[in-house]
Design a protein around this motif. Structure first.
Motif, PDB file in Angstrom:
ATOM      1  N   ASN A  79       0.879  -1.176   0.000  1.00  0.00           N
ATOM      2  CA  ASN A  79       0.000   0.000   0.000  1.00  0.00           C
ATOM      3  C   ASN A  79       0.922   1.233   0.000  1.00  0.00           C
ATOM      4  OD1 ASN A  79       1.065  -0.014   2.556  1.00  0.00           O
ATOM      5  ND2 ASN A  79      -0.846  -0.561   3.578  1.00  0.00           N
ATOM      6  N   ARG A  80       0.361   2.414   0.202  1.00  0.00           N
ATOM      7  CA  ARG A  80       1.182   3.637   0.163  1.00  0.00           C
ATOM      8  C   ARG A  80       2.355   3.575   1.128  1.00  0.00           C
ATOM      9  NH1 ARG A  80      -3.031   7.078  -0.936  1.00  0.00           N
ATOM     10  NH2 ARG A  80      -3.057   7.171  -3.186  1.00  0.00           N
ATOM     11  N   GLN A  81       2.020   3.118   2.344  1.00  0.00           N
ATOM     12  CA  GLN A  81       3.030   3.062   3.395  1.00  0.00           C
ATOM     13  C   GLN A  81       4.188   2.136   3.002  1.00  0.00           C
ATOM     14  OE1 GLN A  81       1.071   1.927   7.011  1.00  0.00           O
ATOM     15  NE2 GLN A  81       3.021   1.792   8.099  1.00  0.00           N
ATOM     16  N   ARG A  82       3.839   1.012   2.379  1.00  0.00           N
ATOM     17  CA  ARG A  82       4.863   0.050   1.947  1.00  0.00           C
ATOM     18  C   ARG A  82       5.728   0.633   0.830  1.00  0.00           C
ATOM     19  NH1 ARG A  82       5.542  -4.139   5.572  1.00  0.00           N
ATOM     20  NH2 ARG A  82       3.582  -5.241   5.946  1.00  0.00           N
ATOM     21  N   MET A  83       5.125   1.513   0.001  1.00  0.00           N
ATOM     22  CA  MET A  83       5.887   2.133  -1.086  1.00  0.00           C
ATOM     23  C   MET A  83       7.002   3.006  -0.491  1.00  0.00           C
ATOM     24  SD  MET A  83       4.451   0.909  -3.793  1.00  0.00           S
ATOM     25  CE  MET A  83       5.037   1.859  -5.194  1.00  0.00           C
ATOM     26  N   GLU A  84       6.710   3.612   0.677  1.00  0.00           N
ATOM     27  CA  GLU A  84       7.743   4.417   1.343  1.00  0.00           C
ATOM     28  C   GLU A  84       8.771   3.524   2.024  1.00  0.00           C
ATOM     29  OE1 GLU A  84       5.657   7.172   3.943  1.00  0.00           O
ATOM     30  OE2 GLU A  84       4.510   7.865   2.198  1.00  0.00           O
ATOM     31  N   GLU A  85       8.276   2.430   2.598  1.00  0.00           N
ATOM     32  CA  GLU A  85       9.169   1.496   3.299  1.00  0.00           C
ATOM     33  C   GLU A  85      10.128   0.802   2.323  1.00  0.00           C
ATOM     34  OE1 GLU A  85       6.948  -1.353   5.565  1.00  0.00           O
ATOM     35  OE2 GLU A  85       8.747  -2.434   6.204  1.00  0.00           O
ATOM     36  N   GLN A  91       6.200  -0.492  -8.704  1.00  0.00           N
ATOM     37  CA  GLN A  91       4.737  -0.405  -8.810  1.00  0.00           C
ATOM     38  C   GLN A  91       4.121  -0.830  -7.494  1.00  0.00           C
ATOM     39  OE1 GLN A  91       2.138  -2.354 -11.698  1.00  0.00           O
ATOM     40  NE2 GLN A  91       3.776  -2.163 -13.212  1.00  0.00           N
ATOM     41  N   MET A  92       2.876  -0.415  -7.264  1.00  0.00           N
ATOM     42  CA  MET A  92       2.151  -0.904  -6.092  1.00  0.00           C
ATOM     43  C   MET A  92       1.533  -2.237  -6.504  1.00  0.00           C
ATOM     44  SD  MET A  92       0.262   1.594  -3.546  1.00  0.00           S
ATOM     45  CE  MET A  92      -1.466   1.611  -3.851  1.00  0.00           C
TER      46      MET A  92
END
Ligand code: NAP
Ligand code: MG
Length: 404
Positions: A79-85, A91-92
């Protein structure tokens, strides 16, 4: 001691975070010392999915089709948070479970693992209740509309032939909300087939419920397709095995489920399954004790735990802490897959091993040795000992060695 041989590989899908750590421990301590494990390995860990542009998930699903049985570790759905992590993600990526489910055209069956020392919130439940959720359409693929002024709304279908069919939804005298939902006959049929097949495989009665007295056409179609499939393709086998197919209204089903002692499969439409699976699993105790099986209409089966990658525990693990994460659902995914492989290959030893592995887990738990999540759930007088995942798995290993 000679290890048990396998003739056909199992599709193995590795995953993420804490469950990936448990995956290694389970293989190393509980499977490989006893079985000459033959798997076709796919790394569905998030970073490898990213490196392969998610090709690995698709390949794993096709391998499952080819071999008939898979075991899967929990995976991160970014999700968005994982994209930052994980800044390297290009890609998401979509949920691997969604991708696999749509390639296999499968239905998910969830069932709790029951312990004598953990009593369900519903006192008369003695056997597991397996929920089968249809995972296509209805409100999950619906379109919504908000309107402000008086007016009317029509539902219109235009066929490829150019022929049109329409029906007035409602005339309103003020602001209103609208929803257009659909389902496909082919999807309902696959759902029905997976349910009948899984009932036969697991020797359990099948219940199915909708609200066809109100949604006469929509839910009526679900009822019709199930009946048609039953009569044409499954009735004989059901009767030979002494199994029952039982259709009833959803509200009647809810009342009967509560009064029952369990031990059957309850097939639900998408929304009913979403809600009822949370209710049933909570009433049985813990998400960590919930297994999940994806079954395709042709009987292809993928086993996994119902829970996720247990992120909070993983962060503790990364700091060097020993966690008390419950590996039961993941162990049972392995035993389920090994048993099924054994059944398909006529490999009695492998089936027996799957049984011994499960019995070893119960023996340890019945002594009160358990992970922290279960300690608070057991009946008074049980005197549980909370252990780490590693200690719990070591205790099962000992039990298994004594039994082998
Ligand atoms: P989760 O991993 O199921 O964990 C939620 C909480 O439930 C945990 O923090 C833990 O509570 C408890 N729990 C779950 N499994 C446990 C176990 N085996 N032993 C002990 N406690 C357990 O759900 P999430 O935190 O919402 O999701 C984490 C990641 O998993 C997400 O990235 C999500 O995308 C993914 N996910 C994958 C699948 C799948 O692959 N099938 C399914 C669901 C979620 P405490 O922290 O209170 O101990
Ligand atoms: Mg839900």
């Amino acid at each position: 001691m000679e290890k048990i041989k396998m003739t056909t590989p199992l599709v193995e899908m590795d995953g993420d975070e804490m469950t990936r750590v448990l995956w290694q421990m389970i293989k190393q301590e509980l499977i490989c010392p006893f079985v000459e494990l033959k798997t076709e390995y796919y790394d569905l860990g998030l970073l490898h999915r990213n490196e392969t542009q998610d090709r690995v998930t698709v390949d794993a699903a096709y391998a499952t089709k080819k071999y008939g049985v898979a075991v899967k570790c929990a995976t991160i759905t970014p999700n968005r948070q994982r994209m930052e992590e994980y800044p390297q993600l290009t890609q998401m990526w979509k949920s691997p479970n969604g991708t696999i489910r749509s390639i296999l055209d499968g239905t998910v069956f969830r069932a709790p693992i029951l312990l004598d020392s953990i009593r369900p919130a519903v006192r008369n439940w003695k056997k597991p209740i397996t929920i089968a959720r249809h995972a296509y359409g209805d409100v999950y693929k619906a379109v919504d509309l908000y309107t402000k002024e008086p007016g009317e709304c029509t539902l219109m279908f235009k066929g490829v032939s150019g022929e049109e069919q329409s029906v007035l939804v409602q005339k309103v005298d003020g602001p209103a909300v609208w929803q257009g939902a659909h389902n496909k006959e082919s999807s309902i049929r696959s759902f029905a087939r997976a349910c009948f097949q899984y009932a036969i495989d697991t020797r359990q009665d099948l219940w199915f419920s909708t609200k066809d007295t109100i949604a006469k056409v929509y839910d009526g179609e679900f009822k019709r397709v199930f009946e048609e499939e039953y009569e044409a393709n499954y009735k004989q086998q059901f009767e030979a095995l002494g199994l029952t197919y039982f259709y009833t209204l959803i509200d009647d089903a809810v009342a009967r489920v509560i009064r029952s002692e369990g031990g059957f499969i309850w097939a639900c439409k998408n929304y009913d399954g979403d809600v009822m699976s949370d209710m049933v699993s909570t009433a049985f105790g813990s998400l960590a004790m919930m297994t999940s099986v994806l079954v395709a209409p042709d009987g292809t089966t993928e086993y996994e735990a119902a829970h996720g990658t247990v992120t909070k525990h993983y962060y503790k693990y990364l700091k060097g802490e020993e966690t008390s994460t419950n590996p039961m659902a993941t162990i049972f995914a392995w035993s389920g897959a090994l048993r099924k492989r054994g059944e398909l290959d006529g490999n009695k030893e492998l089936q027996d091993f799957a049984h011994r592995l499960e019995q070893a887990c119960f023996a340890v738990l019945n002594r009160g040795v358990m992970t922290k999540d279960l300690v608070n759930l057991v009946e008074p007088g049980t005197n549980p000992t909370a252990v780490t995942s590693r200690e719990f798995i070591a205790a099962i290993r000992k039990e298994l060695e004594a039994a082998c």
